[in-house]
Design an enzyme around this catalytic site. Structure first.
Site, short mmCIF file in Angstrom:
data_model
loop_
_atom_site.label_atom_id
_atom_site.label_comp_id
_atom_site.label_asym_id
_atom_site.label_seq_id
_atom_site.Cartn_x
_atom_site.Cartn_y
_atom_site.Cartn_z
N GLU A 131 9.50 16.31 15.20
CA GLU A 131 9.93 16.11 13.82
C GLU A 131 9.18 17.07 12.90
OE1 GLU A 131 8.86 12.36 11.93
OE2 GLU A 131 10.90 12.26 11.15
N LYS A 133 0.85 -1.18 0.00
CA LYS A 133 0.00 0.00 0.00
C LYS A 133 0.89 1.24 0.00
CE LYS A 133 -1.72 3.08 2.41
NZ LYS A 133 -1.80 4.14 1.41
N CYS A 180 13.72 10.51 7.23
CA CYS A 180 13.50 10.13 8.63
C CYS A 180 14.77 10.33 9.46
CB CYS A 180 13.02 8.70 8.70
SG CYS A 180 14.00 7.59 7.71
N GLU A 214 9.19 1.38 11.17
CA GLU A 214 10.26 2.38 10.99
C GLU A 214 9.58 3.73 11.04
OE1 GLU A 214 13.26 1.45 10.95
OE2 GLU A 214 13.12 -0.65 10.36
P1 NAD Z 1 2.13 8.43 7.52
O1 NAD Z 1 2.25 7.69 8.77
O2 NAD Z 1 1.09 9.48 7.41
O3 NAD Z 1 1.82 7.45 6.29
C1 NAD Z 1 2.63 6.33 6.00
C2 NAD Z 1 1.78 5.29 5.32
O4 NAD Z 1 0.81 4.84 6.24
C3 NAD Z 1 1.03 5.79 4.09
O5 NAD Z 1 0.99 4.76 3.12
C4 NAD Z 1 -0.35 6.04 4.66
O6 NAD Z 1 -1.37 5.98 3.68
C5 NAD Z 1 -0.48 4.91 5.66
N1 NAD Z 1 -1.48 5.12 6.69
C6 NAD Z 1 -1.99 6.30 7.13
N2 NAD Z 1 -2.93 6.07 8.08
C7 NAD Z 1 -3.01 4.73 8.25
C8 NAD Z 1 -3.79 3.89 9.09
N3 NAD Z 1 -4.67 4.38 9.95
N4 NAD Z 1 -3.59 2.56 9.03
C9 NAD Z 1 -2.68 2.04 8.20
N5 NAD Z 1 -1.94 2.78 7.35
C10 NAD Z 1 -2.09 4.11 7.38
O7 NAD Z 1 3.58 8.97 7.24
P2 NAD Z 1 4.07 9.82 6.01
O8 NAD Z 1 3.56 11.19 6.26
O9 NAD Z 1 3.75 9.15 4.72
O10 NAD Z 1 5.66 9.75 6.18
C11 NAD Z 1 6.33 10.60 7.03
C12 NAD Z 1 6.74 9.91 8.30
O11 NAD Z 1 7.42 8.71 8.02
C13 NAD Z 1 7.71 10.72 9.12
O12 NAD Z 1 7.35 10.68 10.49
C14 NAD Z 1 9.04 10.03 8.91
O13 NAD Z 1 10.00 10.22 9.88
C15 NAD Z 1 8.63 8.63 8.76
N6 NAD Z 1 9.64 7.87 8.00
C16 NAD Z 1 10.45 6.99 8.66
C17 NAD Z 1 11.43 6.27 7.99
C18 NAD Z 1 12.33 5.27 8.70
O14 NAD Z 1 13.00 4.51 8.05
N7 NAD Z 1 12.34 5.24 10.01
C19 NAD Z 1 11.60 6.49 6.64
C20 NAD Z 1 10.78 7.40 5.99
C21 NAD Z 1 9.80 8.08 6.69
#
Ligand code: NAD
Length: 483
Positions: free
Chosen positions: A386, A180, A289, A255
């Site tokens: 963040e 997804k 991240c 992550e």
């Molecule tokens: P997000 O949590 O909003 O979304 C990530 C994914 O989760 C998307 O595909 C989204 O559609 C899905 N999602 C959203 N709500 C959901 C739910 N209720 N149930 C299941 N899935 C759901 O994050 P984002 O805004 O896409 O990414 C930014 C964040 O990701 C930042 O906090 C960043 O630090 C983190 N990040 C971490 C790493 C790492 O390796 N640790 C890498 C990249 C990004």
């Protein structure tokens, strides 16, 4: 946004090797963040579509897991060949969808994606158990079996690369999966799944269900037919996933975010340190991240660090991602731009000084100036939370002890950097930093061979290397009576 623009390419779901329209009949409009123009219509999956995908993935599991391991490896190597053959197409799609400079995707993301697939292709026929002696009248050994059907939920900041960090090891271990992608960056996941099919990954093994996290993501996490969720995204969503996964004790790897400290001691090579610190926070418009968003500078060199960072920030060429001169593109969405600009205001209200940047650039496209805050105190929100944008907070410290206290003083623990010419000090500080990765006199490298992840608000478990093989397999103990 639901739309009916017949002139835009329309992307259906990819389930069981076929493009399927979503059950809802709804499509969202995918936007180019550099121009705010629509570039595609993308299927809005539903819980019913997730059911269909899980059925397909379960049906494909036995034959994929039971295939000769070396044959699975050959298919993955063919997949890597096809990713390379279609590199320019994937680079262009990723750049259009996420606003990344083409040159950066070409230099960094795509090579890492291909490397990841080749690395795990090599693992396929090396995933084994052990004979473990217990008693003389029994032969006791272990095997590693695929964990089953995997849901891979992917963020928008590195859709291709972070996606492949999950897809490649899951496939290598004999799992089937449902990917997804983030709602705003779905295009490369769909294309990559088509290339996997072309490489010989059987239908049903690698499915893509696009749509909202609150709908598709939620349905995957709640589904009893999913055995494992591997997620990269925000801590808030990660927490919900862990709770949802408890329904049938799904395996979970998370992550999450970071607020990484890049610690610069006065005896460091300040030119090299500030060069790396600038790219550590401004690369990918700060949407990383492990971005070094807190730059800790020892008091003696504090002003010099602020000045050099400011000069570097001002030299960044923000603009059209397709131009070879561009070194920073837009942030990914209007919502993300608002978050970043709101944090700039919060920082100013808290009393930090924005030495450079802090504003939107132009009125079209989600471009934000590279921003440097000085006089940041550890307790301020811009130092604790963040931002996920091109905003550096420069924080002074007196000595080693204070540097470590500040560096370790957030809820996150993904990564950290330390700069000093003193070899004993860098090792000592590296040991004391609470972080899954520490860079010494460098910043920002990742490699799929090394473990990646953090604890606390940075997540649970590790990706990459042999950790990923453990994530996607279950050990089984077998007893054979010799009596
Ligand atoms: P997000 O949590 O909003 O979304 C990530 C994914 O989760 C998307 O595909 C989204 O559609 C899905 N999602 C959203 N709500 C959901 C739910 N209720 N149930 C299941 N899935 C759901 O994050 P984002 O805004 O896409 O990414 C930014 C964040 O990701 C930042 O906090 C960043 O630090 C983190 N990040 C971490 C790493 C790492 O390796 N640790 C890498 C990249 C990004």
């Amino acid at each position: 946004m639901t739309a009916t623009r017949p002139d835009l390419p329309k992307h259906d779901l990819l389930i069981d090797g076929k493009r399927l329209p979503p059950g809802s009949g709804e499509y969202s409009t995918d936007i180019n963040p550099a121009t705010e123009e629509p570039i595609a219509l993308v299927a809005q999956g539903s819980a019913a579509d997730v059911d269909t995908a899980v059925l397909a993935a379960r049906a494909a599991l036995k034959s994929w897991a039971g295939m000769r391991a070396a044959d699975r490896g050959r298919i993955l190597n063919r997949f890597a060949d096809l990713l390379e053959a279609h590199a320019e197409e994937l680079i262009t799609l990723e750049s259009l969808d996420a606003g990344k400079p083409l040159a950066a995707v070409r230099r960094q993301d795509l090579p890492a994606v291909v490397d990841t697939v080749r690395y795990y292709a090599g693992w396929c026929d090396k995933i084994h158990g052990a004979v473990i002696p217990t008693r003389p009248d029994a032969l006791t050994y272990t095997v590693r079996e695929p964990v089953g059907v995997v849901a891979a939920i992917i963020p928008w900041n590195f859709p291709l690369m972070i996606g492949m960090w999950k897809i490649a090891p899951a496939l290598a271990c004999g799992c089937t999966l449902i990917v997804k992608p983030a709602e705003i960056t779905p295009l490369t996941a769909l294309r990559v799944a088509e290339l996997a099919l072309e490489a010989g990954v059987p239908p049903g093994v690698f499915n893509v269900v696009t749509g909202k996290g609150s709908v598709v993501g939620n349905a995957l996490v709640a589904h009893p037919g999913i055995d494992k969720v591997t997620f990269t995204g925000s801590p808030g969503v990660g927490r919900g996933i862990m709770q949802g996964a408890a329904s049938n004790f799904k395996r979970v790897t998370l992550e999450l975010g970071g607020k990484s400290a890049n610690v610069i001691f006065a005896d460091a090579d300040i030119d090299a340190a500030t060069r790396a610190a600038a790219s550590g926070i401004f690369f990918n418009s700060g949407q990383v991240c492990s971005a070094g968003s807190r730059i800790l500078a020892q008091r003696k060199v504090y002003d010099e660090v602020v000045e050099r960072l400011t000069t570097r920030a001002r030299a960044i060429r923000v603009g059209d991602p397709a131009s070879p001169d561009t070194t920073m593109g837009p942030v990914v969405s209007a919502a993300q731009m608002k978050t970043v600009l709101d944090y700039v205001e919060i920082g100013k209200r808290e009393g930090a000084s924005a030495v450079t940047g802090g504003a939107r650039i132009g009125q079209r496209g989600f471009f934000v100036e590279p921003t440097v805050f000085a006089n940041v105190e550890h307790e301020m929100r811009i130092s604790q939370e963040e931002i996920f944008g091109p905003v550096a907070s420069v924080i002074p410290f007196e000595d080693e002890a204070e540097a470590v206290r500040i560096a370790n003083g957030t809820a996150f623990s993904l990564a950290a950097g330390v700069w000093s010419a003193d070899i004993a000090r860098v090792h000592k500080v590296a040991g004391e930093l609470r972080a899954g990765t520490v860079w010494i006199n460098t910043y920002g490298y990742t490699d799929v061979r090394l473990p990646w992840g953090g604890a606390g608000d940075s997540g649970l478990g590790r990706e990459h290397g042999d950790a990923a093989i453990e994530n996607f397999t279950e050990p089984k103990a077998i007893w054979l009576s010799l009596r």
